[in-house]
Design a protein around this motif. Structure first.
Motif, PDB file in Angstrom:
ATOM      1  N   GLN A 198       0.845  -1.190   0.000  1.00  0.00           N
ATOM      2  CA  GLN A 198       0.000   0.000   0.000  1.00  0.00           C
ATOM      3  C   GLN A 198       0.884   1.245   0.000  1.00  0.00           C
ATOM      4  OE1 GLN A 198      -3.657  -0.242   2.773  1.00  0.00           O
ATOM      5  NE2 GLN A 198      -2.265  -1.742   3.661  1.00  0.00           N
ATOM      6  N   ASP A 199       0.662   2.118  -0.967  1.00  0.00           N
ATOM      7  CA  ASP A 199       1.328   3.417  -0.978  1.00  0.00           C
ATOM      8  C   ASP A 199       0.518   4.399  -0.139  1.00  0.00           C
ATOM      9  OD1 ASP A 199       3.314   2.517  -2.675  1.00  0.00           O
ATOM     10  OD2 ASP A 199       2.333   3.266  -4.491  1.00  0.00           O
ATOM     11  N   VAL A 200       1.185   5.097   0.762  1.00  0.00           N
ATOM     12  CA  VAL A 200       0.529   6.102   1.598  1.00  0.00           C
ATOM     13  C   VAL A 200       1.026   7.474   1.160  1.00  0.00           C
ATOM     14  CG1 VAL A 200       0.103   6.936   3.942  1.00  0.00           C
ATOM     15  CG2 VAL A 200       0.410   4.479   3.529  1.00  0.00           C
ATOM     16  N   PRO A 201       0.143   8.355   0.677  1.00  0.00           N
ATOM     17  CA  PRO A 201       0.576   9.668   0.176  1.00  0.00           C
ATOM     18  C   PRO A 201       1.167  10.546   1.278  1.00  0.00           C
ATOM     19  CG  PRO A 201      -1.633   9.132  -0.603  1.00  0.00           C
ATOM     20  CD  PRO A 201      -1.288   8.133   0.464  1.00  0.00           C
ATOM     21  N   ALA A 202       2.002  11.471   0.863  1.00  0.00           N
ATOM     22  CA  ALA A 202       2.601  12.406   1.815  1.00  0.00           C
ATOM     23  C   ALA A 202       1.563  13.354   2.383  1.00  0.00           C
ATOM     24  CB  ALA A 202       3.720  13.188   1.131  1.00  0.00           C
TER      25      ALA A 202
END
Length: 505
Positions: free
Chosen positions: A421-425
């Motif tokens: 899972q990519d977690v946005p900044a």
């Protein structure tokens, strides 16, 4: 215009959030108005909200906090929970509380009737989505049948974002995405209202003008300017449903990109190459002209973790997370079915109920809290496997929402699903996507601009796969095994609620 700001506002189930941003995506200021008790459930399966006090009241409050004489706002865009059914008079004054999206399951009889009337296959082919509790048409029919006086007084209908746009600029519009969720009123293939079905279902209520989410539909009126502090004439965008605004702001643009939103409910939005009707998923128009998406939603997620907190005497979330982290994967044989408010995808059963299986005297609140995370994660895995059956399988998973901040929940989901899972900044949420849409609408940035960047990537831990695979099989078996009992108990709850309000049917 390079020094001007854009304002994005999102009306959510538990709070309203606003953000002021520069054209490069830098956040200048944020504002939050919590409304944790705004959703009212007057009867089981009924979910309502006071649109005047909460939706518009919060928009005004957020504007008043963020808009100051030294902050020139170039455009504003408002998204919101949806699709909802808010009935108003011609001036936009609500004639009853708003009926909320798929967590409101009152219109089961009307869903069945409209499915039979129009035909299940015809609805799926024309609308891209089956008639479910998410649909607006059956809820309109419910009001028409059960509240005829209210129906006769109604002259317009809105969802949350379109109501805010109307109050800001006086234009009666609805964005294509929200309209495409308003089954069976919208023809997905034609990208317009299904005129014959609309007339039959909505009767005397005129159809709003259709616009795309990032399209300027009007300017702030003098009266709205006086209430909000926004300058009269400030461009107002059509807006859309919160999950789609958040997906847009998180950079979910390419085919196969999927946003997983950890909110009061769990929501999924996947980008598609083209229409792909599915009986258990929502095939809709996207945010940008001509785009298509596939979506799914669970009825409880953050609301379930809040229930555990309240059940344990208001224990701080930080304490519960720490205790849950100390519990081994699998919660020492505790398994939770998270259907505490019925369920949407994939079973669409408003009479489903929560189950906690395997309880012993050894289990403590940390076990229960971890089991809640795991139960939600099993539901996510079930939906992701369903999404993977489509022509455009999930290729990238982007995790957003308040639930991503603690770390444990996202880790449990990756461990259960076996997916990265990519977690946005930027974690502002849907309001950030609204601000980007506003900036694009008035030409402050290019139409292809993307403010998203990845802060962290959550990796699945292979060591936990075996126990979660075993529990997932048990999870899939638990609903069919308990369904009849759950339906019996739901009936008792509904009869009890009827007696509590004077025995009304």
């Amino acid at each position: 215009m390079s020094g001007e700001l854009v304002l994005g506002i999102d009306i959510g189930t538990g709070s309203t959030k606003g953000v002021l941003a520069r054209p490069d995506g830098t956040v200048v200021a944020t504002a939050v108005r919590e409304h944790p008790d705004a959703m009212v459930m007057p009867r089981p399966d009924h979910a309502e909200m006071d649109a005047e006090a909460v939706w518009w009241g919060d928009v005004v409050a957020v504007c008043r906090e963020l808009v100051t004489p030294d902050r020139a706002v170039a455009a504003v865009c408002v998204s919101g929970l949806g699709p909802c059914l808010l009935l108003t008079d011609a001036d936009g004054a609500p004639v009853r509380p708003a009926i909320l999206y798929g967590i409101d399951g009152r219109a089961t009889a009307e869903i069945a009737e409209q499915t039979e009337r129009f035909g299940a296959d015809a609805v799926l082919e024309r609308c891209g989505t089956a008639l479910t509790t998410q649909a607006v048409g059956p809820k309109a029919a419910w009001v028409r049948r059960h509240e005829p006086d209210v129906w006769s007084r109604a002259e317009r209908w809105f969802s949350a974002g379109s109501f805010a746009a109307f109050r800001l600029c006086g234009e009666y519009v609805l964005d294509h995405h929200t309209a495409s969720q308003s089954v069976p009123l919208y023809d997905l293939g034609e990208s317009g209202w299904a005129q014959d079905w609309y007339a039959e279902v909505m009767g005397h209520l005129p159809a709003p003008r259709l616009a795309w989410a990032g399209e300027v539909v009007g300017g702030v009126t003098p009266s709205a300017s006086a209430e909000t502090g926004l300058a009269a004439g400030t461009p107002v965008c059509a807006g859309t449903v919160d999950a789609w605004a958040e997906a847009y702001g998180a950079g979910v643009r390419a085919t196969g990109d999927l946003m997983l939103m950890y909110g009061s409910t769990m929501f999924f939005v996947q980008e598609l190459a083209g229409p792909a009707p599915h009986p258990q998923l929502w095939n809709t128009r996207g945010v940008r002209p001509g785009t298509t998406s596939l979506a799914a939603g669970m009825s409880t997620s953050g609301s379930l973790t809040a229930w555990v907190r309240d059940l344990t005497g208001g224990t701080p979330f930080e304490t519960l997370v720490a205790e849950a982290a100390a519990v081994p994967p699998g919660s020492d044989g505790l398994l939770l079915l998270p259907y505490f408010a019925g369920e949407r995808t994939p079973i669409f059963d408003t009479d489903a109920r929560g189950v906690v299986a395997g309880l012993t005297l050894r289990h403590r609140r940390g076990h229960l809290y971890r089991a809640a995370y795991e139960g939600i994660a099993f539901g996510i895995r079930q939906i992701l496997e369903l999404l993977d059956t489509e022509a455009d399988p999930v290729r990238r998973l982007v995790a957003v929402g308040g639930g991503t901040r603690g770390g444990l929940w996202t880790q449990v989901v990756s461990d259960v699903t076996g997916r990265h899972q990519d977690v946005p900044a930027q974690t502002v949420g849907a309001s950030y996507g609204d601000a980007l849409l506003a900036a694009q609408a008035v030409g402050l940035v290019a139409a292809e601009a993307d403010w998203a960047s990845v802060a962290t990537t959550v990796e699945p831990q292979a060591a936990h796969a075996e126990v979660y695979d075993e529990l997932y099989a048990a999870y899939l078996a638990l609903y069919p095994a308990t369904r009849d009992v759950a339906h019996l108990l739901a009936g008792l709850q509904q009869r009890g609620a009827g007696a509590a309000v004077g025995g009304r049917p």
